[in-house]
Design a protein around this motif. Structure first.
Motif, short mmCIF file in Angstrom:
data_model
loop_
_atom_site.label_atom_id
_atom_site.label_comp_id
_atom_site.label_asym_id
_atom_site.label_seq_id
_atom_site.Cartn_x
_atom_site.Cartn_y
_atom_site.Cartn_z
N GLU A 235 0.83 -1.20 0.00
CA GLU A 235 0.00 0.00 0.00
C GLU A 235 0.86 1.25 0.00
O GLU A 235 0.55 2.24 -0.68
CB GLU A 235 -0.92 -0.01 1.22
N PHE A 236 1.96 1.22 0.75
CA PHE A 236 2.86 2.38 0.78
C PHE A 236 3.47 2.61 -0.60
O PHE A 236 3.47 3.73 -1.11
CB PHE A 236 3.95 2.16 1.83
N SER A 237 3.98 1.55 -1.22
CA SER A 237 4.62 1.68 -2.53
C SER A 237 3.65 2.13 -3.60
O SER A 237 4.00 2.88 -4.51
CB SER A 237 5.27 0.36 -2.93
N GLU A 238 2.39 1.67 -3.50
CA GLU A 238 1.39 2.07 -4.49
C GLU A 238 1.19 3.58 -4.49
O GLU A 238 0.99 4.20 -5.52
CB GLU A 238 0.07 1.37 -4.18
N LYS A 239 1.26 4.18 -3.32
CA LYS A 239 1.10 5.63 -3.18
C LYS A 239 2.42 6.37 -3.45
O LYS A 239 2.44 7.43 -4.07
CB LYS A 239 0.60 5.93 -1.77
N PHE A 240 3.51 5.77 -2.98
CA PHE A 240 4.80 6.46 -2.97
C PHE A 240 5.50 6.44 -4.33
O PHE A 240 6.05 7.46 -4.77
CB PHE A 240 5.69 5.82 -1.91
N LEU A 241 5.52 5.30 -5.00
CA LEU A 241 6.33 5.16 -6.21
C LEU A 241 5.93 6.10 -7.33
O LEU A 241 6.82 6.66 -8.01
CB LEU A 241 6.32 3.71 -6.69
N TYR A 262 9.33 11.38 0.45
CA TYR A 262 8.38 11.05 1.52
C TYR A 262 8.11 12.26 2.40
O TYR A 262 6.96 12.56 2.76
CB TYR A 262 8.95 9.88 2.33
N MET A 263 9.16 12.99 2.76
CA MET A 263 9.01 14.17 3.60
C MET A 263 8.13 15.22 2.91
O MET A 263 7.27 15.85 3.53
CB MET A 263 10.38 14.77 3.93
N ASP A 264 8.33 15.40 1.60
CA ASP A 264 7.52 16.36 0.85
C ASP A 264 6.06 15.92 0.76
O ASP A 264 5.15 16.75 0.73
CB ASP A 264 8.08 16.55 -0.57
N MET A 265 5.83 14.62 0.71
CA MET A 265 4.45 14.13 0.68
C MET A 265 3.75 14.42 2.00
O MET A 265 2.57 14.78 2.04
CB MET A 265 4.43 12.63 0.38
N LEU A 266 4.47 14.30 3.09
CA LEU A 266 3.89 14.59 4.41
C LEU A 266 3.61 16.08 4.59
O LEU A 266 2.60 16.48 5.17
CB LEU A 266 4.82 14.11 5.52
N SER A 267 4.53 16.92 4.08
CA SER A 267 4.42 18.37 4.31
C SER A 267 3.47 19.06 3.33
O SER A 267 3.10 20.22 3.54
CB SER A 267 5.80 19.01 4.20
N GLY A 268 3.09 18.39 2.24
CA GLY A 268 2.27 19.02 1.21
C GLY A 268 3.08 19.63 0.09
O GLY A 268 2.52 20.12 -0.90
N HIS A 281 -1.39 13.94 -3.58
CA HIS A 281 -2.37 14.57 -2.69
C HIS A 281 -2.77 13.59 -1.60
O HIS A 281 -2.82 12.38 -1.82
CB HIS A 281 -3.61 14.99 -3.49
N GLY A 282 -3.06 14.09 -0.43
CA GLY A 282 -3.58 13.23 0.63
C GLY A 282 -2.50 12.58 1.46
O GLY A 282 -1.31 12.88 1.34
N ASP A 283 -2.94 11.66 2.33
CA ASP A 283 -2.05 11.07 3.32
C ASP A 283 -1.29 9.88 2.76
O ASP A 283 -1.71 9.23 1.80
CB ASP A 283 -2.87 10.61 4.53
N ILE A 284 -0.16 9.60 3.41
CA ILE A 284 0.60 8.37 3.13
C ILE A 284 1.01 7.81 4.49
O ILE A 284 1.51 8.54 5.35
CB ILE A 284 1.81 8.64 2.22
N ASP A 285 0.78 6.52 4.67
CA ASP A 285 0.98 5.91 5.98
C ASP A 285 2.33 5.22 6.09
O ASP A 285 2.66 4.32 5.30
CB ASP A 285 -0.12 4.87 6.25
N MET A 286 3.11 5.68 7.06
CA MET A 286 4.33 4.99 7.48
C MET A 286 4.46 5.22 8.98
O MET A 286 4.14 6.30 9.48
CB MET A 286 5.56 5.50 6.72
N TYR A 287 4.91 4.20 9.68
CA TYR A 287 4.93 4.25 11.13
C TYR A 287 6.36 4.24 11.66
O TYR A 287 7.28 3.70 11.02
CB TYR A 287 4.14 3.08 11.72
N ILE A 288 6.54 4.81 12.81
CA ILE A 288 7.84 4.78 13.46
C ILE A 288 8.06 3.40 14.07
O ILE A 288 7.14 2.80 14.63
CB ILE A 288 7.93 5.89 14.55
N ASN A 289 9.25 2.88 13.90
CA ASN A 289 9.64 1.61 14.51
C ASN A 289 10.76 1.92 15.50
O ASN A 289 11.94 1.89 15.17
CB ASN A 289 10.10 0.62 13.44
N ARG A 290 10.35 2.28 16.71
CA ARG A 290 11.32 2.72 17.72
C ARG A 290 12.15 1.53 18.20
O ARG A 290 11.61 0.54 18.68
CB ARG A 290 10.60 3.39 18.89
N ARG A 291 13.47 1.66 18.05
CA ARG A 291 14.36 0.56 18.39
C ARG A 291 15.10 0.85 19.69
O ARG A 291 15.38 2.01 20.01
CB ARG A 291 15.37 0.32 17.27
#
Length: 606
Positions: A235-241, A262-268, A281-291
């Motif tokens: 799903e991420f790649s479908e939106k991101f690529l 990715y940063m530009d997609m988040l900021s608009g 346009h719109g949101d893209i979902d990626m989550y933090i993986n805190r190690r």
């Protein structure tokens, strides 16, 4: 992020897992983990298997995991790793060992441990070094031809079809993970993150209570930052690529990391740049993986690697480092402040510090032994040492071409448009020419042209349409110069602005004497002019600066002829280097234009 997937995966991996361990895996509180477990039980994904507290994954849970199965991994390994010179002059960064194991092999092994077998490595610099991994681990290699001029945006662009429609890890070959953080199933796209105390220049993450990343900013204080591998869900790649593909075509994005997109997609910002692209346009979902602390390592430079693996303090298995240690009679740990200098057209070099002083080590580029006689170069350095016009040589090997010289703090290269500086530079050249010093070898323009022409033809062809005609013109100039019988003196032949060091005390040093030999002294005026891309007017001024008077007709002809011949020679040199994969842009055409233009000026003189 589908937390039920994480619960099902964790139970599949360890049926006896506790709720506290589940809370750690989910990066949530114990209470939240308890509620999520209850939810999974109510949805018939899992069940308690008995009085011992073990869980059992039910058929619905197994079915849920199927769509979240990891399909493979993409490992980025195309870059040079300039902050690890001189080690990376010989070996790509990802193939360096940490505690006896190559970093990329450790990651491949960790992927295999969880069943991820489909691995593609994107290569570029020293790509042949990775070939053995095909046989050892059954990986695939993908070559990125733009690795030397563009950043990781291009790497992902080249590998986009490998990512499209798949759940894929995206790793850097030079990361080191203490523990295996990979799994057969992932609940959604994520980016590994480490906590940085105090001020940091890393890429900092802002995220909500569920861990979804909302924004990325460069620099901050006490922040969780992008650090280590990432995971691209389908799903991420479908939106991101599609956005990354569009960015690849945008001017000015050549040095972007994929994270910039990715940063530009988040900021608009992506929406502003690509108003007609729906995915921007719109949101893209990626989550933090805190190690956890000290689990993921991105070594920024050789000093960090030394602190982590003390082997590199004693013995790096690198020829240049071993040489420096031997010359200065110090252990490798005392060679510090190492950094790559701008690579020359024929050499690599790095700056380092030993015993409170800075030095430069030059390493000849591959194949230069065919082009440059290092024993002749050493002979020149030995002869001119008493003049005090060169850099101070600490070590020179006439067989290998390795050179160590003092570094002049605060020095700058000469500016060819600064005529006060050029007067000082030409004074150094005059001093050389009037020194009466000689060497046994000459710089023979005719022999060098024939030599490079032969190299070009043996490695392909010479692409200039009118080469035969222009070659005839050059022969005409050389015949005329021979008939003039001009005297030969020790000349530098490579006196461009970058090879003049303007010292803080007002002194000038002329460095890099690779082509020096006996020749018409006016060749140095000619070479300086073409290297500086001088116009006719600037060339005339340089002639007068050197001679300190108006030139005679023969002197002007000699300068013009050598400018034409030099342009012709160096255009052949560039064609040959291009056949080996090194490209110098418009340099080839500029030099060839000098050959034509100044032949015509010689013809006008008569």
């Amino acid at each position: 992020m589908n937390r039920n997937v994480i619960i099902c995966r964790s139970i599949l991996e360890n049926p006896a897992i506790t709720q506290r361990e589940l809370a750690q895996a989910l990066d949530v509180s114990l209470g939240t983990a308890n509620n999520l477990v209850k939810e999974c039980i109510s949805e018939h994904l899992i069940t308690l298997a008995g009085a011992g507290g073990a869980y059992e994954l039910l058929p619905a849970g197994l079915e849920l995991l199927k769509q979240y199965k990891v399909d493979g991994a993409l490992i980025i390994a195309a870059g040079f790793g300039s902050r690890f010179v001189p080690l990376t002059f010989e070996m790509p960064k990802g193939l360096l060992e940490v505690f006896g194991e190559r970093m990329i092999e450790r990651q491949i092994r960790q992927l295999h441990e969880v069943g991820v077998q489909n691995i593609t490595i994107v290569v570029g610099y020293l790509k042949e070094k990775f070939e053995y991994l095909i046989d050892k681990y059954d990986v695939k290699l993908l070559y990125n031809p733009e690795y030397s001029s563009k950043n990781t945006l291009t790497t992902i662009y080249r590998a986009r079809e490998i990512l499209r429609g798949r759940n894929m890890y995206v790793l850097s070959s030079d990361n080191w993970m203490r523990h295996n953080m990979y799994h057969a199933y992932e609940g959604g796209a994520w980016y590994s993150s480490a906590f940085m105390e105090g001020e940091t220049s890393e890429w900092c993450l802002d995220y909500n209570k569920k861990g979804r990343i909302g924004s990325v900013s460069v620099g901050g204080i006490d922040q969780w930052v992008m650090y280590g591998p990432a995971y691209f869900s389908k799903e991420f790649s479908e939106k991101f690529l599609p956005v990354l593909e569009a960015y690849y075509e945008l001017p000015g994005t050549e040095q972007f990391y994929w994270e910039n997109v990715y940063m530009d997609m988040l900021s608009g910002e992506a929406e502003k740049r690509l108003p007609n692209l729906e995915e921007a346009h719109g949101d893209i979902d990626m989550y933090i993986n805190r190690r956890p602390e000290d689990e993921v390592y991105e070594f920024e430079n050789l000093e960090e690697l030394r602190r982590f693996d003390i082997k590199y303090q004693r013995h790096s298995d690198n020829e240049a480092m071993e040489l420096v240690a031997r010359v200065f009679k110090v252990p490798e740990s005392e060679i510090t402040e190492i950094r790559c200098l701008k690579s020359g057209m024929t050499n690599k070099s790095f700056l380092f510090k030993v015993k409170e002083r800075h030095y430069i080590c030059r390493i000849p580029g591959p194949g230069t032994e065919l082009l440059i006689n290092r024993r002749q170069e050493k002979a020149v350095y030995d002869v001119v040492a008493g003049l005090g016009i060169t850099e101070k040589i600490i070590y020179f090997d006439g067989d290998t071409g390795y050179k160590i010289a003092e570094y002049y703090d605060g020095a700058n290269n000469a500016d060819p448009r600064n005529w006060e500086q050029m007067e000082k530079c030409m004074a150094v050249v005059r001093r050389l020419h009037n020194s009466g010093l000689t060497v046994e070898h000459s710089f023979d323009m005719r022999e060098r042209i024939d030599f490079y022409e032969d190299l070009c033809r043996r490695h392909g062809d010479i692409p200039f349409e009118d080469y035969g005609k222009v070659h005839g013109w050059m022969t005409e100039l050389m015949d005329r110069l021979d008939s003039m019988g001009r005297r030969k003196v020790l000349s530098h032949l490579d006196d461009n602005g970058d090879n003049f060091l303007m010292l803080e005390d007002g002194g000038v040093r002329l460095i890099d004497w690779e082509y020096a030999g006996m020749c018409d002294p006016l060749v140095d005026v000619a070479m300086c002019a073409i290297y500086s891309y001088y116009t006719d007017e600037e060339t005339e001024r340089l002639i007068r600066v050197y001679l300190e008077r108006e030139p005679s007709l023969d002197e002007r002809y000699s300068v013009y002829a050598h400018m034409a011949l030099g342009g012709f020679l160096w255009s052949l040199w560039a064609v040959y280097k291009a056949s080996l994969g090194e490209e110098f842009g418009e340099y080839t055409i500029i030099m060839y234009r000098y050959a034509k233009h100044f032949y015509k000026k010689c013809r006008d003189i008569g």
